[in-house]
Design an enzyme around this catalytic site. Structure first.
Site, short mmCIF file in Angstrom:
data_model
loop_
_atom_site.label_atom_id
_atom_site.label_comp_id
_atom_site.label_asym_id
_atom_site.label_seq_id
_atom_site.Cartn_x
_atom_site.Cartn_y
_atom_site.Cartn_z
N HIS A 14 -11.41 -2.79 3.27
CA HIS A 14 -11.34 -2.43 4.70
C HIS A 14 -12.11 -1.15 5.01
O HIS A 14 -12.22 -0.77 6.19
CB HIS A 14 -9.87 -2.28 5.09
CG HIS A 14 -9.20 -1.16 4.39
ND1 HIS A 14 -8.97 -1.15 3.02
CD2 HIS A 14 -8.77 0.03 4.83
CE1 HIS A 14 -8.41 -0.01 2.68
NE2 HIS A 14 -8.28 0.73 3.74
N ASP A 15 -12.60 -0.47 3.95
CA ASP A 15 -13.36 0.77 4.16
C ASP A 15 -14.86 0.56 3.95
O ASP A 15 -15.64 1.51 4.17
CB ASP A 15 -12.92 1.84 3.15
CG ASP A 15 -11.53 2.34 3.39
OD1 ASP A 15 -10.88 2.76 2.42
OD2 ASP A 15 -11.06 2.30 4.56
N ASP A 41 -2.98 4.80 -2.32
CA ASP A 41 -4.03 5.38 -1.48
C ASP A 41 -4.43 6.78 -1.95
O ASP A 41 -3.57 7.65 -2.09
CB ASP A 41 -3.48 5.46 -0.04
CG ASP A 41 -4.54 5.75 0.98
OD1 ASP A 41 -5.46 4.92 1.13
OD2 ASP A 41 -4.48 6.80 1.62
N GLU A 81 -6.29 3.95 -5.87
CA GLU A 81 -7.57 4.14 -5.20
C GLU A 81 -8.01 5.56 -5.47
O GLU A 81 -7.28 6.51 -5.17
CB GLU A 81 -7.46 3.92 -3.68
CG GLU A 81 -8.81 3.97 -3.01
CD GLU A 81 -8.79 4.55 -1.62
OE1 GLU A 81 -7.89 5.33 -1.30
OE2 GLU A 81 -9.70 4.22 -0.82
N ASP A 111 0.85 -1.19 0.00
CA ASP A 111 0.00 0.00 0.00
C ASP A 111 0.89 1.24 0.00
O ASP A 111 1.77 1.36 0.86
CB ASP A 111 -0.89 -0.02 1.26
CG ASP A 111 -2.28 0.53 0.98
OD1 ASP A 111 -3.27 -0.10 1.39
OD2 ASP A 111 -2.36 1.59 0.33
O1 TEU Z 1 -9.57 5.73 1.77
C1 TEU Z 1 -9.94 6.88 1.04
C2 TEU Z 1 -11.31 7.24 1.30
O2 TEU Z 1 -11.84 8.16 0.74
C3 TEU Z 1 -12.01 6.47 2.32
O3 TEU Z 1 -11.86 7.22 3.50
C4 TEU Z 1 -13.46 6.30 1.93
O4 TEU Z 1 -13.89 7.38 1.22
C5 TEU Z 1 -14.27 6.25 3.15
O5 TEU Z 1 -13.58 5.45 4.03
C6 TEU Z 1 -15.62 5.64 2.81
O6 TEU Z 1 -16.24 5.35 4.03
C7 TEU Z 1 -8.16 5.55 1.89
C8 TEU Z 1 -7.95 4.31 2.75
O7 TEU Z 1 -8.50 3.17 2.08
C9 TEU Z 1 -8.63 4.57 4.06
O8 TEU Z 1 -8.57 3.41 4.90
C10 TEU Z 1 -7.93 5.74 4.75
O9 TEU Z 1 -8.62 6.06 5.93
C11 TEU Z 1 -7.90 6.97 3.83
O10 TEU Z 1 -7.56 6.68 2.49
C12 TEU Z 1 -6.82 7.93 4.33
O11 TEU Z 1 -5.57 7.32 4.12
#
Ligand code: TEU
Ligand code: CA
Length: 560
Positions: free
Chosen positions: A329-330, A199, A256, A98
């Protein structure tokens, strides 16, 4: 080496904190992953995407990095990481890491220096601005509630943080910073990794002047996304990253990209532009959100999903390449979100997996998806861990006086901790994840939903996913076929065709808990001569013009 290996691969995402704890401290770690490499091999995956394992204060569980070239103490040592890489490579599995370079941790050496003085050599590694009329430099909100700016007493200026205040945005306008990033990427690539998941990489170029956004009725801050999403220099930066780093390696890259549209994605993934192999888009993950964002719940309309997936399948066909995901994970667990995690958990998990894996693109499996792990409902907010959830709860309930029960309903449906409860390995205490106290409670359904049970049950979601992964290797039409939606207006059946040379695939998925009749449209000519996969017993090929689909039933046929 055929450098399209990433088109034919299936990727498995590991969120290390919640995967497997080897030393009893309640936190997943790298040695815990090493213990499970044969489980991963057995599943049949080709690539592991490892969420961040770098040194971090864990304000955002590792997405706030304080040393890009060191392993987080809780996860183990660099030697552990090197052993993991070796174990994966020995089993012909690849590892992508990542890359989190839109921001660092505020505990990173660069930021500690930068905040010392306005003329510190590291000052411009970040985005500092004086206040305006005694307030923040602009009205942007953070993704994790509140302003996207934090005032720093020492130098009397604000720094930008699109996420938490402990995640200061890096200044990509600064060529010295960009070189630091490229050097770090080379350092990891020279250790033998096979690529990067990047990310929020489409946020790194901001519109000069950082203009104010439009504040919505009843809100304090505005979304600034039109001034940092797919910004003015993003393609230049990605092409520079390829020239400076990636072109010298046979690697896979996935960016992403919250908010990216298919037109922009064509540019990001067109091989001729030498930017990225694929992107994670979010549109299909926003179809059950109302006008006020993810916490504003709205039921999914299947026709919206059809329209969106079709736009991406046809839009990138022959131009770029799709990533295929329903979990990460989000995101909440898809079997609870678009399926039915009670009466039809097994059937709907298999149906959703089939719907996804028969599409054109590279499929991503998120840990636990292959055993049908479900969302969680903790009794109190104290049991939640995710900064996004905790900050939202504080802002809505404690600051704005909203109804806690209603806010908890949104957290049950959309909270990121749904995906972060520890992996359920067996029916022993804590699901076999740890012998200690887990950093987050394990879903109490671990007694019946766990990998050990799944591996021993030939009809499990796990064995079904093994077959989905195997089929991709056997039938080129699954990887390379084009996509054609049929029955666009049916609100229960998602049916599509794939065509490749003389081969055709017909996929029919019932997204409902009713029994429905599928009829092949007259304008579609198809004779099924091979039953490929299905989630109910006893279906076979035939020259069908129609058949009945049971609740959450999916049937896939190959033919001409
Ligand atoms: O996620 C980007 C992001 O926009 C997410 O926060 C998403 O929009 C949101 O979680 C939806 O509920 C990336 C990573 O995957 C996330 O885990 C991190 O918190 C974020 O970037 C900051 O690094
Ligand atoms: Ca541990």
């Amino acid at each position: 080496m055929d450098n399209n290996w990433w088109k034919e691969s299936v990727v498995y995402q590991i969120y290390p904190r919640s995967f497997n704890d080897s030393n009893g401290d309640g936190i997943g770690d790298i040695r815990g992953i090493i213990e499970k490499v044969d489980y991963l091999k057995e599943l049949g995956i080709d690539v592991v995407w490892l969420s961040p394992v770098y040194q971090s204060p864990n304000d955002d569980n590792g997405y706030d990095i304080s040393d890009y070239k060191a392993i987080m103490d809780e996860f183990g040592t660099m030697e552990d990481w090197e052993e993991l890489l070796e174990e994966l490579h020995q089993r012909k599995m690849k590892l992508i890491m990542d890359l989190v370079v839109n921001h660092s941790s505020d505990e990173h050496e660069w930021f500690r220096e930068a905040r010392k003085s306005k003329d510190n050599p590291y000052r411009d590694y970040y985005i500092w601005r004086p206040g305006k009329d005694g307030k923040e430099p602009n009205n942007w909100k953070s993704s994790f509630s509140g302003s996207a700016w934090e005032f720093d007493e020492k130098t009397g200026e604000y720094y930008l943080h699109l996420f938490s205040k402990k995640q200061p945005d890096l200044n990509w306008e600064n060529p010295t910073l960009r070189k630091e990033v490229y050097d770090m990427m080379k350092w990891w690539l020279n250790k033998g990794i096979d690529g990067f998941r990047m990310d929020v990489i489409n946020f790194i170029s901001k519109v000069p002047g950082l203009p104010d956004g439009e504040v919505k009725q009843g809100e304090t801050y505005a979304s600034g996304s039109k001034f940092f999403r797919d910004g003015p220099r993003i393609h230049e930066f990605l092409q520079e990253m390829n020239q400076e780093v990636l072109d010298s390696y046979d690697v896979m890259t996935v960016g992403e990209m919250p908010g990216v549209g298919v037109e922009e994605a064509k540019k990001y993934t067109d091989p001729a532009r030498n930017e990225l192999n694929m992107v994670f888009q979010f549109e299909h993950m926003d179809l059950d959100s109302g006008p006020n964002g993810k916490w504003d719940l709205k039921p999914l309309e299947l026709t919206d999903l059809k329209e969106n997936i079709t736009k991406w399948q046809t839009g990138l066909n022959g131009v770029g390449w799709n990533s295929l995901y329903l979990n990460n994970h989000d995101q909440p667990r898809i079997v609870s979100r678009f399926g039915n995690d009670t009466e039809y958990r097994v059937e709907s998990a298999k149906m959703l997996g089939t719907f996804l894996h028969m599409l054109q693109g590279t499929p991503y499996i998120y840990q636990g998806e292959e055993i049908g792990m479900t969302n969680i409902k903790f009794d109190s907010i104290e049991e939640y861990r995710d900064i996004e959830t905790l900050n939202m709860y504080k802002e809505k309930v404690e600051e704005n006086g909203e109804d806690p029960a209603k806010v908890m309903e949104s957290i049950y449906a959309k909270g990121r901790d749904n995906a972060r409860t520890p992996f359920q390995w067996n029916s022993q205490e804590h699901g076999g994840f740890t012998t200690g106290e887990p950093w987050m409670k394990v879903n109490p359904n671990y007694r019946t939903i766990n990998a050990e049970q799944a591996v021993s049950d030939e009809h499990s979601i796990y064995h079904y996913y093994r077959e989905l992964i195997r089929l991709r290797k056997e039938h080129p039409v699954i990887v390379y076929g084009d996509y054609q939606l049929i029955l666009p207006n049916d609100d229960k059946i998602y049916a599509y065709m794939r065509n490749y040379k003389e081969e055709k695939l017909l996929v029919t998925a019932n997204f409902s808990e009713e029994e429905v009749d599928f009829h092949l449209p007259e304008d579609i000519s198809f004779t099924a001569n091979e039953a490929i996969i299905g989630n109910y017993e006893g279906f076979e090929a035939g020259s069908y013009t129609g058949f009945t689909l049971k609740p959450y039933e999916v049937q896939v046929y190959k033919g001409v």
